[in-house]
Design a protein around this motif. Structure first.
Motif, mmCIF file in Angstrom:
data_model
loop_
_atom_site.group_PDB
_atom_site.id
_atom_site.type_symbol
_atom_site.label_atom_id
_atom_site.label_comp_id
_atom_site.label_asym_id
_atom_site.label_seq_id
_atom_site.Cartn_x
_atom_site.Cartn_y
_atom_site.Cartn_z
ATOM 1 N N MET A 268 7.509 52.929 28.151
ATOM 2 C CA MET A 268 7.081 51.830 29.018
ATOM 3 C C MET A 268 7.866 50.558 28.670
ATOM 4 O O MET A 268 8.273 49.798 29.577
ATOM 5 C CB MET A 268 5.582 51.597 28.846
ATOM 6 N N GLU A 269 8.085 50.317 27.399
ATOM 7 C CA GLU A 269 8.881 49.153 26.995
ATOM 8 C C GLU A 269 10.277 49.217 27.614
ATOM 9 O O GLU A 269 10.781 48.215 28.139
ATOM 10 C CB GLU A 269 8.999 49.101 25.472
ATOM 11 N N LYS A 270 10.880 50.402 27.564
ATOM 12 C CA LYS A 270 12.222 50.575 28.141
ATOM 13 C C LYS A 270 12.190 50.404 29.655
ATOM 14 O O LYS A 270 13.103 49.807 30.250
ATOM 15 C CB LYS A 270 12.770 51.958 27.788
ATOM 16 N N LEU A 271 11.153 50.947 30.300
ATOM 17 C CA LEU A 271 11.043 50.882 31.757
ATOM 18 C C LEU A 271 11.009 49.435 32.246
ATOM 19 O O LEU A 271 11.729 49.060 33.189
ATOM 20 C CB LEU A 271 9.774 51.611 32.215
ATOM 21 N N TYR A 272 10.202 48.601 31.618
ATOM 22 C CA TYR A 272 10.066 47.212 32.053
ATOM 23 C C TYR A 272 11.248 46.348 31.600
ATOM 24 O O TYR A 272 11.523 45.315 32.212
ATOM 25 C CB TYR A 272 8.761 46.615 31.528
ATOM 26 N N ALA A 273 11.956 46.768 30.557
ATOM 27 C CA ALA A 273 13.069 45.968 30.043
ATOM 28 C C ALA A 273 14.377 46.239 30.780
ATOM 29 O O ALA A 273 15.254 45.378 30.828
ATOM 30 C CB ALA A 273 13.266 46.241 28.553
ATOM 31 N N ASP A 274 14.505 47.417 31.387
ATOM 32 C CA ASP A 274 15.776 47.819 31.995
ATOM 33 C C ASP A 274 15.606 48.004 33.500
ATOM 34 O O ASP A 274 15.067 49.008 33.961
ATOM 35 C CB ASP A 274 16.266 49.116 31.341
#
Length: 201
Positions: A82-88
């Motif tokens: 989820m962190e990667k999804l919202y950051a990229d």
């Protein structure tokens, strides 16, 4: 009759005495080593108390406990993705490996709305004391409910172009209770529902 003379006693030099003593010590050492070697090669069984007893881990002895640990591990990986999804905004996350159904659909749509507004999230999410509060093995798909305290205080919404923080409501919760449902698929655990409870923790 000529009296017999006593035979002269042999004279040993100090050097010869030292050599004899050294040879005696060497012979004694060889005998001791030979005795130890023969003892180590005999077939006398070892004392049973000295043989280590194999232990069985608690998780192997309790398969349900092992499955619960797997569910929590999958839930932690879900939030890393989820962190990667919202950051990229270019889609570098692999959320479908840990999410499905409503959880995957809602997270993907929400992240897309943020990206369309030129926003991304940076930092990290912390899961505090995640635990399985319910486990159901019956039915076609085993499932579990995981409850935890979600800390997003270090997960910051910023402008993608400038990385400047966005002003958010001051009364928003940054640590709150969240309850999630996971299902055990053949490929592994999947988060299917993610439900914030609106309660601080």
């Amino acid at each position: 009759m000529t009296p017999t003379r006593p035979r002269p006693r042999p004279q040993f030099s100090a050097m010869r005495l030292r050599k004899l003593a050294a040879a005696s010590v060497a012979l004694s050492t060889a005998l001791i080593l030979s005795a130890c070697s023969s003892n180590s090669n005999d077939n006398t069984p070892a004392d049973a108390s000295s043989v280590p007893t194999p232990t069985v881990s608690a998780d192997r002895a309790d398969p349900v406990k092992a499955l619960k640990k797997e569910a929590i591990s999958a839930y932690e990986n879900y939030w890393r993705e989820m962190e990667k999804l919202y950051a990229d905004k270019d889609g570098g996350a692999n959320l479908q490996k840990y999410a499905a159904s409503a959880a995957l659909k809602n997270a993907t749509a929400d992240a897309k709305r943020a990206h369309d507004q030129g926003l991304v999230n940076i930092g990290d999410v912390r899961l505090i004391d995640p635990s399985v509060t319910r486990y159901e093995a019956k039915g076609q798909v085993p499932n579990a409910t995981v409850s935890s305290c979600l800390d997003i205080s270090r997960w910051e919404t910023v402008k993608a172009s400038t990385k400047k923080p966005v002003t958010l409501p001051s009364n928003r919760l940054t640590k709150y209770v969240i309850v999630s449902t996971l299902e055990k698929w053949p490929e592994g655990w999947r988060v299917t529902r993610d439900e914030p409870q609106g309660k601080p923790c």
